[in-house]
Enzyme design. Structure first.
Site, PDB file in Angstrom:
ATOM      1  N   THR A 147      44.360  35.273  11.650  1.00  0.00           N
ATOM      2  CA  THR A 147      43.868  35.290  13.036  1.00  0.00           C
ATOM      3  C   THR A 147      42.339  35.258  13.112  1.00  0.00           C
ATOM      4  O   THR A 147      41.657  35.748  12.190  1.00  0.00           O
ATOM      5  CB  THR A 147      44.371  36.576  13.731  1.00  0.00           C
ATOM      6  OG1 THR A 147      43.726  36.717  14.987  1.00  0.00           O
ATOM      7  CG2 THR A 147      44.078  37.835  12.914  1.00  0.00           C
ATOM      8  N   ASP A 148      41.819  34.760  14.222  1.00  0.00           N
ATOM      9  CA  ASP A 148      40.366  34.796  14.459  1.00  0.00           C
ATOM     10  C   ASP A 148      39.856  36.227  14.627  1.00  0.00           C
ATOM     11  O   ASP A 148      38.661  36.479  14.516  1.00  0.00           O
ATOM     12  CB  ASP A 148      40.000  33.940  15.683  1.00  0.00           C
ATOM     13  CG  ASP A 148      40.719  34.322  16.972  1.00  0.00           C
ATOM     14  OD1 ASP A 148      41.498  35.296  16.963  1.00  0.00           O
ATOM     15  OD2 ASP A 148      40.500  33.638  17.998  1.00  0.00           O
ATOM     16  N   GLU A 149      40.786  37.173  14.905  1.00  0.00           N
ATOM     17  CA  GLU A 149      40.336  38.541  15.200  1.00  0.00           C
ATOM     18  C   GLU A 149      39.705  39.218  13.988  1.00  0.00           C
ATOM     19  O   GLU A 149      39.031  40.238  14.117  1.00  0.00           O
ATOM     20  CB  GLU A 149      41.505  39.380  15.744  1.00  0.00           C
ATOM     21  CG  GLU A 149      42.055  38.775  17.015  1.00  0.00           C
ATOM     22  CD  GLU A 149      42.930  39.697  17.825  1.00  0.00           C
ATOM     23  OE1 GLU A 149      42.785  40.924  17.707  1.00  0.00           O
ATOM     24  OE2 GLU A 149      43.766  39.177  18.587  1.00  0.00           O
ATOM     25  N   TYR A 192      44.655  46.369  13.898  1.00  0.00           N
ATOM     26  CA  TYR A 192      45.368  45.101  13.647  1.00  0.00           C
ATOM     27  C   TYR A 192      44.470  44.139  12.883  1.00  0.00           C
ATOM     28  O   TYR A 192      44.855  43.585  11.841  1.00  0.00           O
ATOM     29  CB  TYR A 192      45.811  44.477  14.978  1.00  0.00           C
ATOM     30  CG  TYR A 192      46.195  43.013  14.873  1.00  0.00           C
ATOM     31  CD1 TYR A 192      47.318  42.613  14.145  1.00  0.00           C
ATOM     32  CD2 TYR A 192      45.421  42.015  15.491  1.00  0.00           C
ATOM     33  CE1 TYR A 192      47.665  41.262  14.040  1.00  0.00           C
ATOM     34  CE2 TYR A 192      45.764  40.671  15.389  1.00  0.00           C
ATOM     35  CZ  TYR A 192      46.879  40.302  14.662  1.00  0.00           C
ATOM     36  OH  TYR A 192      47.216  38.965  14.545  1.00  0.00           O
ATOM     37  N   LYS A 238      44.820  42.522   9.075  1.00  0.00           N
ATOM     38  CA  LYS A 238      44.898  41.081   8.803  1.00  0.00           C
ATOM     39  C   LYS A 238      43.750  40.664   7.875  1.00  0.00           C
ATOM     40  O   LYS A 238      43.934  39.823   6.994  1.00  0.00           O
ATOM     41  CB  LYS A 238      44.834  40.279  10.110  1.00  0.00           C
ATOM     42  CG  LYS A 238      46.047  40.425  11.017  1.00  0.00           C
ATOM     43  CD  LYS A 238      47.352  39.938  10.417  1.00  0.00           C
ATOM     44  CE  LYS A 238      47.435  38.435  10.275  1.00  0.00           C
ATOM     45  NZ  LYS A 238      48.795  37.980   9.863  1.00  0.00           N
TER      46      LYS A 238
HETATM   47  N1  NAD Z   1      50.391  35.454  18.677  1.00  0.00           N
HETATM   48  C1  NAD Z   1      49.127  35.069  18.495  1.00  0.00           C
HETATM   49  O1  NAD Z   1      48.432  34.725  19.447  1.00  0.00           O
HETATM   50  C2  NAD Z   1      48.542  35.056  17.106  1.00  0.00           C
HETATM   51  C3  NAD Z   1      47.208  34.661  16.973  1.00  0.00           C
HETATM   52  C4  NAD Z   1      46.655  34.609  15.694  1.00  0.00           C
HETATM   53  C5  NAD Z   1      47.420  34.909  14.596  1.00  0.00           C
HETATM   54  N2  NAD Z   1      48.711  35.310  14.750  1.00  0.00           N
HETATM   55  C6  NAD Z   1      49.477  35.629  13.540  1.00  0.00           C
HETATM   56  O2  NAD Z   1      50.626  34.790  13.517  1.00  0.00           O
HETATM   57  C7  NAD Z   1      51.719  35.475  12.893  1.00  0.00           C
HETATM   58  C8  NAD Z   1      52.921  35.447  13.812  1.00  0.00           C
HETATM   59  O3  NAD Z   1      52.554  36.054  15.045  1.00  0.00           O
HETATM   60  P1  NAD Z   1      53.596  36.176  16.245  1.00  0.00           P
HETATM   61  O4  NAD Z   1      52.806  36.179  17.487  1.00  0.00           O
HETATM   62  O5  NAD Z   1      54.694  35.211  16.070  1.00  0.00           O
HETATM   63  O6  NAD Z   1      54.155  37.636  15.995  1.00  0.00           O
HETATM   64  P2  NAD Z   1      55.496  38.322  16.498  1.00  0.00           P
HETATM   65  O7  NAD Z   1      55.160  39.761  16.625  1.00  0.00           O
HETATM   66  O8  NAD Z   1      56.067  37.588  17.671  1.00  0.00           O
HETATM   67  O9  NAD Z   1      56.528  38.089  15.294  1.00  0.00           O
HETATM   68  C9  NAD Z   1      56.393  38.756  14.070  1.00  0.00           C
HETATM   69  C10 NAD Z   1      57.693  38.585  13.322  1.00  0.00           C
HETATM   70  O10 NAD Z   1      57.549  39.245  12.048  1.00  0.00           O
HETATM   71  C11 NAD Z   1      58.716  40.045  11.826  1.00  0.00           C
HETATM   72  N3  NAD Z   1      58.328  41.167  10.971  1.00  0.00           N
HETATM   73  C12 NAD Z   1      57.524  42.226  11.295  1.00  0.00           C
HETATM   74  N4  NAD Z   1      57.427  43.060  10.245  1.00  0.00           N
HETATM   75  C13 NAD Z   1      58.165  42.500   9.236  1.00  0.00           C
HETATM   76  C14 NAD Z   1      58.422  42.870   7.893  1.00  0.00           C
HETATM   77  N5  NAD Z   1      57.936  44.011   7.379  1.00  0.00           N
HETATM   78  N6  NAD Z   1      59.201  42.070   7.132  1.00  0.00           N
HETATM   79  C15 NAD Z   1      59.729  40.909   7.648  1.00  0.00           C
HETATM   80  N7  NAD Z   1      59.516  40.522   8.917  1.00  0.00           N
HETATM   81  C16 NAD Z   1      58.738  41.305   9.695  1.00  0.00           C
HETATM   82  C17 NAD Z   1      59.156  40.494  13.210  1.00  0.00           C
HETATM   83  O11 NAD Z   1      60.517  40.891  13.218  1.00  0.00           O
HETATM   84  C18 NAD Z   1      58.890  39.229  14.017  1.00  0.00           C
HETATM   85  O12 NAD Z   1      60.006  38.362  13.961  1.00  0.00           O
HETATM   86  C19 NAD Z   1      51.218  36.880  12.572  1.00  0.00           C
HETATM   87  O13 NAD Z   1      50.836  36.909  11.222  1.00  0.00           O
HETATM   88  C20 NAD Z   1      50.001  37.051  13.480  1.00  0.00           C
HETATM   89  O14 NAD Z   1      49.065  37.931  12.911  1.00  0.00           O
HETATM   90  C21 NAD Z   1      49.286  35.396  15.983  1.00  0.00           C
END
Ligand code: NAD
Length: 330
Positions: free
Chosen positions: A125-127, A149, A153
């Site tokens: 993430t950009d964060e 968070y 990351k």
């Molecule tokens: N949503 C955003 O805007 C955003 C932005 C930048 C980066 N990201 C990154 O993208 C990735 C996905 O984000 P998202 O928004 O889909 O998140 P989300 O919270 O919707 O989904 C996360 C998934 O990971 C699973 N999970 C959590 N802990 C787990 C574990 N210990 N073992 C196996 N599975 C596990 C959860 O059940 C869920 O299905 C993350 O790594 C997040 O940091 C998201």
């Protein structure tokens, strides 16, 4: 081709899996996909085409090294999405973020190393960069995470890159801006606000509303991840940006309008602790090296997203009930 996707039952991971299974990614039209997901509150098999003969779903934790060592052999590539992903939750239960995001990522890259996986993408993430008043971050900008968070990351990125430097693990790290689109759990700002508005409730706007976020449609993000999986250079970091910067106040006004509500549905609430003011990615590297460009026009993508929530109340209503069962420190 066999691809293992962690966190594939969440918002972004499930979009990636659905896209791959629907043939959206050239060269992967016949790929077999294994999803490993713990099914936390954020993950749901209802987000996946369970029953597709090319999909295997395994309920499991990325911290479970034994499970990963059993599953990984025979896979060509791993895309690691699994994480605890909500900043506000990380302010009240940071330990879960340290375990899943840091230890879980170390366990994924270590298991990939042992299994000799040829291509690994760690999704970040950009964060991790903190907050920037002017200009944009490049891939070499030092990390300055502000929330638990973001700290977890940042640590996970360091682990992934250290496995490249120490063991030559062919891992790439992607860092993207805020995603939006269908199937996003209704704790994140867009689905929270849209579902509040569709239920005739007010929306809680943090502080002065002037925090700026860069918005990226989940389909563009997943295409970027796929470009990196396919053509990225091991050990490199790639930004995936959306290019559309908006203040939270502007975003809220657009959502209120799209939902047919009035300005009196906006309620100012106390600001989030340590709230980053602005995020902005320079993503010229992935554009130049891998030919990436976001394709979803923001206004169209946002209107379609609102329509999706309007048309899919059966998907989000039970999740909202779950959401409001948690103690709300956010
Ligand atoms: N949503 C955003 O805007 C955003 C932005 C930048 C980066 N990201 C990154 O993208 C990735 C996905 O984000 P998202 O928004 O889909 O998140 P989300 O919270 O919707 O989904 C996360 C998934 O990971 C699973 N999970 C959590 N802990 C787990 C574990 N210990 N073992 C196996 N599975 C596990 C959860 O059940 C869920 O299905 C993350 O790594 C997040 O940091 C998201």
């Amino acid at each position: 081709m066999r691809v293992l996707v962690t966190g594939g039952a969440g918002f972004i991971g499930s979009h990636y899996v659905r896209s791959m299974l629907s043939g959206a990614y050239h060269g992967y039209e016949d790929a077999q996909v294994t999803v490993v997901d713990k099914l936390t509150y954020a993950g749901n098999t209802g987000n996946l085409p369970i029953g597709d003969p090319r999909l295997t779903f395994v309920k499991g934790d990325v911290c479970d090294v034994g499970l990963l060592r059993e599953l990984l052999p025979g896979h060509d590539a791993v895309v690691h999405f699994a994480a605890e992903s909500h900043v506000d939750r990380s302010l009240v239960s940071p330990g879960e973020f340290a375990v899943t995001n840091v230890l879980g990522t170390q366990s994924v890259v270590d298991s990939c190393q042992l299994a000799g996986i040829e291509r690994v993408v760690h999704v970040s993430t950009d964060e991790v960069y903190g907050s920037i008043d002017d200009g944009s971050w490049v891939e070499g900008t030092p990390l300055h995470p502000n929330s638990p968070y973001a700290a977890s990351k940042a640590a996970s990125d360091h682990f992934a890159l250290a496995y490249h430097r120490s063991h030559k693990l062919p891992v790439m790290v992607t860092r993207c801006s805020n995603n939006y689109g269908p199937y996003q759990f209704p704790e994140k700002v867009i689905p929270l606000f849209v579902t509040n508005l569709l239920q005739g409730r007010k929306v809680p706007l943090f502080g002065d509303g002037q925090n700026v976020r860069e918005w990226l449609h989940v389909d563009d993000h997943c295409r970027g991840v796929q470009l990196v999986l396919d053509g990225g250079t091991p050990g490199e970091i790639y930004h995936i940006g959306g290019g559309v910067e908006l203040t939270n106040a502007d975003l809220t006004r657009r959502l209120v309008e799209l939902c047919g509500a009035g300005p009196d549905s906006i309620e100012r609430v106390a600001d989030r602790k340590g709230h980053d003011r602005r995020y902005s990615l320079d993503d010229s590297k992935i554009r130049v090296d891998l030919g990436y460009q976001p394709l979803v026009d923001f206004d169209t993508g946002l209107a379609e997203t609102v329509r999706w929530y309007r048309d899919n109340q059966d998907w989000w209503q039970p999740r909202r009930e779950d959401l409001f069962r948690f103690p709300r420190g956010w």
